[in-house]
Motif scaffolding. Structure first.
Motif, short mmCIF file in Angstrom:
data_model
loop_
_atom_site.label_atom_id
_atom_site.label_comp_id
_atom_site.label_asym_id
_atom_site.label_seq_id
_atom_site.Cartn_x
_atom_site.Cartn_y
_atom_site.Cartn_z
N HIS A 174 0.84 -1.21 0.00
CA HIS A 174 0.00 0.00 0.00
C HIS A 174 0.87 1.26 0.00
O HIS A 174 0.69 2.16 -0.84
N ASN A 175 1.81 1.32 0.93
CA ASN A 175 2.67 2.51 1.04
C ASN A 175 3.53 2.70 -0.20
O ASN A 175 3.76 3.83 -0.65
N THR A 176 4.02 1.59 -0.75
CA THR A 176 4.89 1.67 -1.93
C THR A 176 4.15 2.25 -3.12
O THR A 176 4.65 3.16 -3.80
N PHE A 177 2.94 1.74 -3.39
CA PHE A 177 2.21 2.22 -4.57
C PHE A 177 1.65 3.62 -4.35
O PHE A 177 1.54 4.39 -5.31
N TYR A 214 4.16 7.33 -11.34
CA TYR A 214 4.31 6.02 -11.98
C TYR A 214 3.12 5.10 -11.75
O TYR A 214 2.79 4.29 -12.62
N ALA A 215 2.47 5.19 -10.61
CA ALA A 215 1.31 4.35 -10.32
C ALA A 215 0.04 5.16 -10.60
O ALA A 215 -0.04 6.34 -10.26
N HIS A 216 -0.94 4.49 -11.22
CA HIS A 216 -2.13 5.20 -11.69
C HIS A 216 -3.39 4.39 -11.41
O HIS A 216 -3.34 3.16 -11.34
N GLY A 254 -2.40 0.33 -11.31
CA GLY A 254 -1.22 -0.36 -11.82
C GLY A 254 -0.07 0.61 -11.99
O GLY A 254 -0.16 1.79 -11.65
N LEU A 255 0.99 0.08 -12.54
CA LEU A 255 2.23 0.82 -12.72
C LEU A 255 2.49 1.01 -14.21
O LEU A 255 2.37 0.07 -14.99
N ALA A 256 2.80 2.23 -14.60
CA ALA A 256 3.09 2.54 -16.01
C ALA A 256 4.57 2.86 -16.16
O ALA A 256 5.09 3.77 -15.50
N ILE A 257 5.25 2.09 -17.02
CA ILE A 257 6.67 2.32 -17.30
C ILE A 257 6.87 2.17 -18.80
O ILE A 257 6.46 1.16 -19.39
#
Length: 198
Positions: A88-91, A99-101, A117-120
């Motif tokens: 939770h804290n990381t995202f 980066y997270a959306h 999710g994470l966009a890279i």
């Protein structure tokens, strides 16, 4: 505050690995890299007509990153979850870094469902989905698909195949095929995930 270092997260995803909270622990995480990976082929996603009819009849609409914390908490609110405090804290931190959306389903002023999710690069790595109303997980997938197409993403990673995702076109590919797609996405430009399809 327990958090996975952002540079470690980015490096791991670029190599095909992702974290999940260790069962029974609020802080420990485990890393996974499936031999077979679940992806949603962007040119083959199928959305049932009844889902599209429900969007129109209930006046659902898409928002991006309007309530990321609400989506994260909605995804974690279940009897058994891998979204522990560290995840939770990381995202939440990755969201602040851009980066997270979250892809959100709204009806008037109510958050009805969504995914995050994470966009890279040109890859989107979907983490989890939830709903507070019937069919809203399916609507979230539809909205996400439309958004990724409009933003010209090339990879939609959903980690694992399951029957729910399978009805929309999710398929399982080999590690070799996945890593080829992943490299292409990582070599692409970092796309701006924000903004609605227009």
């Amino acid at each position: 505050m327990e958090i996975i270092a952002p540079e470690l997260i980015m490096e791991a995803y670029a190599e095909g690995y992702f974290p999940m909270g260790k069962h029974g622990s609020e802080t420990e995480i485990e890393w996974y890299g499936a031999r077979k990976r679940g992806i949603m082929p962007l040119d083959e996603v199928h959305i049932p007509r009844r889902v599209l009819r429900r969007i129109r009849s209930k006046n659902y609409h898409l928002r991006i990153n309007h309530n990321f914390t609400g989506v994260l908490e909605g995804c974690a609110d279940r009897n058994s979850t891998w979204i522990n405090t560290t995840i939770h804290n990381t995202f939440a931190h990755l969201h602040l870094q851009g980066y997270a959306h979250s892809v959100e389903v709204w009806r008037e002023d109510k958050l009805c469902g969504g995914l995050y999710g994470l966009a890279i690069g040109t890859g989107f790595f979907a983490e989890s989905v939830f709903q507070n109303e019937p069919e809203c997980m399916k609507i979230a997938l539809h909205f996400c698909h439309q958004h990724l197409l409009q933003k010209q993403y090339t990879l939609w990673d959903v980690q694992f195949f399951n029957p729910f995702l399978g009805q929309f076109g999710c398929r399982e590919i080999s590690e070799k095929a996945y890593l080829t797609m992943l490299k292409s996405a990582m070599d692409g430009p970092h796309l701006d995930f924000n903004g609605l399809p227009g």
